[in-house]
Design an enzyme around this catalytic site. Structure first.
Site, PDB file in Angstrom:
ATOM      1  N   HIS A   1       0.840  -1.206   0.000  1.00  0.00           N
ATOM      2  CA  HIS A   1       0.000   0.000   0.000  1.00  0.00           C
ATOM      3  C   HIS A   1       0.872   1.252   0.000  1.00  0.00           C
ATOM      4  O   HIS A   1       0.614   2.219  -0.716  1.00  0.00           O
ATOM      5  CB  HIS A   1      -0.927   0.033   1.223  1.00  0.00           C
ATOM      6  CG  HIS A   1      -1.759  -1.193   1.385  1.00  0.00           C
ATOM      7  ND1 HIS A   1      -1.703  -1.972   2.509  1.00  0.00           N
ATOM      8  CD2 HIS A   1      -2.659  -1.786   0.553  1.00  0.00           C
ATOM      9  CE1 HIS A   1      -2.540  -2.997   2.371  1.00  0.00           C
ATOM     10  NE2 HIS A   1      -3.123  -2.907   1.198  1.00  0.00           N
TER      11      HIS A   1
ATOM     12  N   CYS B   1     -15.602 -13.056  -5.253  1.00  0.00           N
ATOM     13  CA  CYS B   1     -14.476 -13.049  -4.311  1.00  0.00           C
ATOM     14  C   CYS B   1     -14.659 -11.855  -3.382  1.00  0.00           C
ATOM     15  O   CYS B   1     -14.650 -10.705  -3.840  1.00  0.00           O
ATOM     16  CB  CYS B   1     -13.143 -12.945  -5.038  1.00  0.00           C
ATOM     17  SG  CYS B   1     -11.778 -12.647  -3.873  1.00  0.00           S
TER      18      CYS B   1
ATOM     19  N   CYS C   1     -11.625  -9.436  -3.212  1.00  0.00           N
ATOM     20  CA  CYS C   1     -11.595  -8.488  -4.348  1.00  0.00           C
ATOM     21  C   CYS C   1     -12.860  -7.628  -4.376  1.00  0.00           C
ATOM     22  O   CYS C   1     -12.898  -6.616  -5.052  1.00  0.00           O
ATOM     23  CB  CYS C   1     -11.546  -9.204  -5.688  1.00  0.00           C
ATOM     24  SG  CYS C   1     -10.029 -10.074  -6.074  1.00  0.00           S
TER      25      CYS C   1
ATOM     26  N   CYS D   1     -10.123 -17.735  -6.227  1.00  0.00           N
ATOM     27  CA  CYS D   1      -9.836 -16.440  -6.859  1.00  0.00           C
ATOM     28  C   CYS D   1      -8.377 -16.455  -7.312  1.00  0.00           C
ATOM     29  O   CYS D   1      -7.496 -16.827  -6.537  1.00  0.00           O
ATOM     30  CB  CYS D   1     -10.056 -15.319  -5.843  1.00  0.00           C
ATOM     31  SG  CYS D   1      -9.238 -13.779  -6.308  1.00  0.00           S
TER      32      CYS D   1
ATOM     33  N   LYS E   1       2.190 -12.078  -4.443  1.00  0.00           N
ATOM     34  CA  LYS E   1       1.891 -10.701  -4.071  1.00  0.00           C
ATOM     35  C   LYS E   1       1.936 -10.590  -2.553  1.00  0.00           C
ATOM     36  O   LYS E   1       1.305 -11.386  -1.855  1.00  0.00           O
ATOM     37  CB  LYS E   1       0.490 -10.365  -4.580  1.00  0.00           C
ATOM     38  CG  LYS E   1      -0.009  -8.994  -4.192  1.00  0.00           C
ATOM     39  CD  LYS E   1      -1.434  -8.813  -4.704  1.00  0.00           C
ATOM     40  CE  LYS E   1      -2.039  -7.519  -4.238  1.00  0.00           C
ATOM     41  NZ  LYS E   1      -3.436  -7.632  -3.848  1.00  0.00           N
TER      42      LYS E   1
ATOM     43  N   LYS F   1      -1.569  -9.161   3.505  1.00  0.00           N
ATOM     44  CA  LYS F   1      -1.851  -9.573   4.881  1.00  0.00           C
ATOM     45  C   LYS F   1      -2.494 -10.949   4.896  1.00  0.00           C
ATOM     46  O   LYS F   1      -2.230 -11.750   5.778  1.00  0.00           O
ATOM     47  CB  LYS F   1      -2.788  -8.562   5.542  1.00  0.00           C
ATOM     48  CG  LYS F   1      -2.070  -7.298   5.966  1.00  0.00           C
ATOM     49  CD  LYS F   1      -1.470  -7.442   7.344  1.00  0.00           C
ATOM     50  CE  LYS F   1      -0.443  -6.362   7.543  1.00  0.00           C
ATOM     51  NZ  LYS F   1      -0.278  -5.822   8.824  1.00  0.00           N
TER      52      LYS F   1
HETATM   53  N1  MSP Z   1     -10.362  -0.497  -2.036  1.00  0.00           N
HETATM   54  C1  MSP Z   1      -9.841  -0.949  -3.277  1.00  0.00           C
HETATM   55  C2  MSP Z   1      -9.431   0.244  -4.141  1.00  0.00           C
HETATM   56  C3  MSP Z   1     -10.525   1.196  -4.464  1.00  0.00           C
HETATM   57  S1  MSP Z   1      -9.974   2.536  -5.423  1.00  0.00           S
HETATM   58  C4  MSP Z   1     -11.352   3.305  -5.896  1.00  0.00           C
HETATM   59  C5  MSP Z   1      -8.640  -1.846  -3.023  1.00  0.00           C
HETATM   60  N2  MSP Z   1      -8.041  -1.704  -1.854  1.00  0.00           N
HETATM   61  S2  MSP Z   1      -6.772  -2.560  -1.380  1.00  0.00           S
HETATM   62  O1  MSP Z   1      -6.463  -2.033  -0.081  1.00  0.00           O
HETATM   63  O2  MSP Z   1      -7.048  -3.955  -1.463  1.00  0.00           O
HETATM   64  O3  MSP Z   1      -5.631  -2.300  -2.378  1.00  0.00           O
HETATM   65  C6  MSP Z   1      -5.256  -0.992  -2.634  1.00  0.00           C
HETATM   66  C7  MSP Z   1      -4.051  -0.950  -3.510  1.00  0.00           C
HETATM   67  O4  MSP Z   1      -2.951  -1.579  -2.863  1.00  0.00           O
HETATM   68  C8  MSP Z   1      -4.221  -1.638  -4.855  1.00  0.00           C
HETATM   69  O5  MSP Z   1      -3.766  -0.749  -5.863  1.00  0.00           O
HETATM   70  C9  MSP Z   1      -3.320  -2.819  -4.771  1.00  0.00           C
HETATM   71  O6  MSP Z   1      -2.734  -3.122  -6.006  1.00  0.00           O
HETATM   72  C10 MSP Z   1      -2.257  -2.293  -3.819  1.00  0.00           C
HETATM   73  N3  MSP Z   1      -1.514  -3.390  -3.262  1.00  0.00           N
HETATM   74  C11 MSP Z   1      -1.910  -4.309  -2.347  1.00  0.00           C
HETATM   75  N4  MSP Z   1      -0.896  -5.208  -2.209  1.00  0.00           N
HETATM   76  C12 MSP Z   1       0.143  -4.878  -3.017  1.00  0.00           C
HETATM   77  C13 MSP Z   1       1.442  -5.329  -3.203  1.00  0.00           C
HETATM   78  N5  MSP Z   1       1.900  -6.404  -2.602  1.00  0.00           N
HETATM   79  N6  MSP Z   1       2.260  -4.607  -4.008  1.00  0.00           N
HETATM   80  C14 MSP Z   1       1.872  -3.414  -4.584  1.00  0.00           C
HETATM   81  N7  MSP Z   1       0.648  -2.968  -4.435  1.00  0.00           N
HETATM   82  C15 MSP Z   1      -0.282  -3.776  -3.814  1.00  0.00           C
HETATM   83  O7  MSP Z   1      -8.283  -2.611  -3.905  1.00  0.00           O
END
Ligand code: MSP
Length: 536
Positions: free
Chosen positions: A31, A137, A140, A162, A313, A316
């Site tokens: 994040h 999922c 997602c 998923c 990836k 958590k």
């Molecule tokens: N809530 C949605 C986004 C809504 S935007 C209108 C969501 N949230 S998330 O918390 O699951 O993910 C947010 C971002 O964090 C995504 O762009 C996701 O790709 C990124 N990442 C989560 N894990 C990641 C990695 N391990 N590496 C890089 N980015 C990753 O999806």
């Protein structure tokens, strides 16, 4: 450059957004990666002297959050409040993220406008009622197609998983409202063709185009089996699908339906930064929603890759989520901000490795950059009592340094400011740092200092002025990436009294030579990048 609409009163802001993050858990490196990238990009544009708007926030509705709250025995709102205040906002502060706003989807300013937007679509005949059954999922928050599911093994044998979360999907059957997404396929393709920069990188663009060419299905935009969300205004047994709710943050946060002036001066986004897993939402659904309501489309959707751990990836749910604080404690905040952008080509996946971070920290930050700064400031103190000398013997070697700076500045500006090639832009500045180190080795001021002739003293002064002036430029060019260290360097060069605050230094003006005034008080500050402690 910030977009300038001729019909607008002034320039519109260079508007950059991060995804809004799910608050089912605390943030991890993945994040923070996107948020830091957006911060560097927006700090860069601010330092170009542009008007900028940097938005981040949290996505708080939907089943995933609701279930997490239930599992923790609190209400979803309590859960979100706690996570936002105790985990998310403090992390952005800790990492020096200079966002202009933080939107939470549970805020009234957002929810009211989401209802209005969806009501408008309904009134325009873009939404209809229907039924749907399919694999969903929850991680997602998305219906999946059968084709993309994986066969479960081991504990999940016999189940379909998923492809992103590697967890079983759930079969959902509901009476929902649908948005006529399928009607927008041809218009979207037309837009992608006419604006090749709309989706980046190229591989992401190809993937989306192929997906849209296969034909789009209408999108279920409501859920009726739980209630943690924004109610459908004409049918309060339904809540709005969490992704429709979430995407609208990019409009509601900048005044959609509430502050027209702000909206016109900001919307649409210049860059939506997204992880590659959420690209389709941003490059397909979001522009279709905007088209349906007659709103302008964002200029670019830029997908970054994933930070990986053990080939997966980082997340958590995989128990591989590393907290940024684990790294900042050891390497410091600035090195943290620098490392991921420096080491991974933006747009591609990258693995995090403690060893690689340590090695780069030591060679590039501590040895190349930090040492240069401490050597130069120490010599100005030793040989000139801390008063920056004039450069009376500026010659070919110095002109080469000034030219190197011009090149590095132009390259970093193009790469970071335009292409979002952070690694390339940072490398341009660090190549310049190498050049200055080479210059010092060649000129050997510590040897020149031993000769008391006026010619030698003029050379000594010139060499140290040249090195200090180069550092002045490095402080400016690296300020968007490493604001704390740059400020320390700015202070130790005694630049502020004559040149003003660091943040007021404009990137396009950085390569103008001889800005540091002779006589500036140079102090030997603390090491910019102290030697790393052995990890415990
Ligand atoms: N809530 C949605 C986004 C809504 S935007 C209108 C969501 N949230 S998330 O918390 O699951 O993910 C947010 C971002 O964090 C995504 O762009 C996701 O790709 C990124 N990442 C989560 N894990 C990641 C990695 N391990 N590496 C890089 N980015 C990753 O999806």
């Amino acid at each position: 450059m910030a977009a300038t609409g001729s019909e607008q009163a002034g320039p519109t802001a260079y508007y950059v957004s991060t995804p809004i993050y799910y608050v089912n858990d605390a943030p991890h490196l993945g994040h923070a990666y996107t948020t830091v990238a957006g911060d560097v990009l927006t700090r860069w544009h601010r330092q170009r002297g542009e008007k900028v708007w940097y938005l981040t926030g949290t996505d708080e509705h939907g089943q995933k959050i609701m279930r997490t709250a239930e599992a923790n025995g609190v209400s979803p709102q309590e859960w979100c409040d706690k996570l936002v205040e105790e985990a998310w906002k403090p992390l952005w502060e800790h990492l020096d993220i200079a966002n202009d706003d933080f939107i939470r989807t549970t805020e009234k300013r957002h929810m009211d406008r989401v209802q209005e937007f969806v009501q408008d679509l309904y009134d325009k005949g873009e939404i209809y009622q229907g039924g749907y059954e399919g694999p969903y999922c929850v991680a997602c928050e998305e219906y999946k197609t059968y084709a993309e599911l994986l066969e479960g093994e081991g504990e999940f044998a016999g189940l379909r998983l998923c492809p992103i979360h590697k967890k079983p999907v759930e079969m959902l059957q509901e009476e929902n409202y649908f948005f006529k997404l399928s009607a927008y396929g041809p218009k979207l393709l037309e837009h992608y063709e006419a604006h090749p920069e709309f989706i980046q990188p190229e591989s992401a663009r190809n993937e989306v185009m192929q997906f849209v060419r296969q034909g789009l299905e209408d999108l279920s935009i409501s859920r009726s089996t739980f209630d943690w969300g924004v109610k459908i205004p004409w049918d309060d047994k339904h809540v709005i699908y969490v992704w429709v709710d979430a995407l609208l943050n990019y409009a509601t946060a900048v005044g959609y339906g509430a502050d027209q002036k702000k909206f016109d001066g900001t919307f649409p986004a210049d860059v939506h930064l997204v992880g590659k897993d959420i690209l389709r939402f941003h490059a397909v659904i979001w522009p279709a929603m905007l088209m349906a309501n007659g709103l302008p489309l964002p200029k670019r959707v830029v997908a970054n890759g994933w930070l990986m751990v053990g080939g997966e990836k980082m997340s958590k749910s995989n128990l591989t989520g590393i907290s940024p604080q684990q790294l900042t404690q050891h390497f410091g905040v600035d090195a943290y901000r620098w490392y991921f952008l420096r080491a991974i080509a933006f747009g591609q996946d990258g693995s995090f490795s403690w060893e690689d971070f340590s090695a780069r920290y030591t060679s590039e930050l501590a040895n190349d950059y930090g040492n240069l700064a401490s050597r130069v400031t120490a010599m100005v103190n030793k040989y000139f009592d801390g008063a920056l000398p004039e450069a009376p013997a500026h010659g070919a070697a110095e002109r080469a340094i000034a030219d190197g700076l011009t090149k590095a500045t132009a390259e970093a500006d193009k790469k970071i400011g335009e292409e979002l090639d952070f690694a390339g832009g940072i490398a341009a500045v660090f190549d310049f740092i190498k050049q200055v180190n080479g210059y010092l080795t060649e000129q050997a001021p510590w040897k020149v200092a031993k000769d008391e002739s006026p010619e030698a003293q003029a050379r000594l002064a010139t060499i140290l002025y040249t090195a200090a002036e180069s550092l002045r430029a490095c402080a400016v060019l690296l300020n968007p990436v490493m604001p704390q260290t740059s400020q320390k360097l700015w202070d130790s060069l005694g630049a502020e009294p004559a040149l003003g605050p660091l943040t007021d230094q404009h990137i396009p003006d950085t390569a103008r030579w001889a800005q540091l005034p002779p006589g500036a008080t140079v102090t030997k500050g603390a090491n910019l990048f102290p030697r790393l402690e052995e990890p415990k």
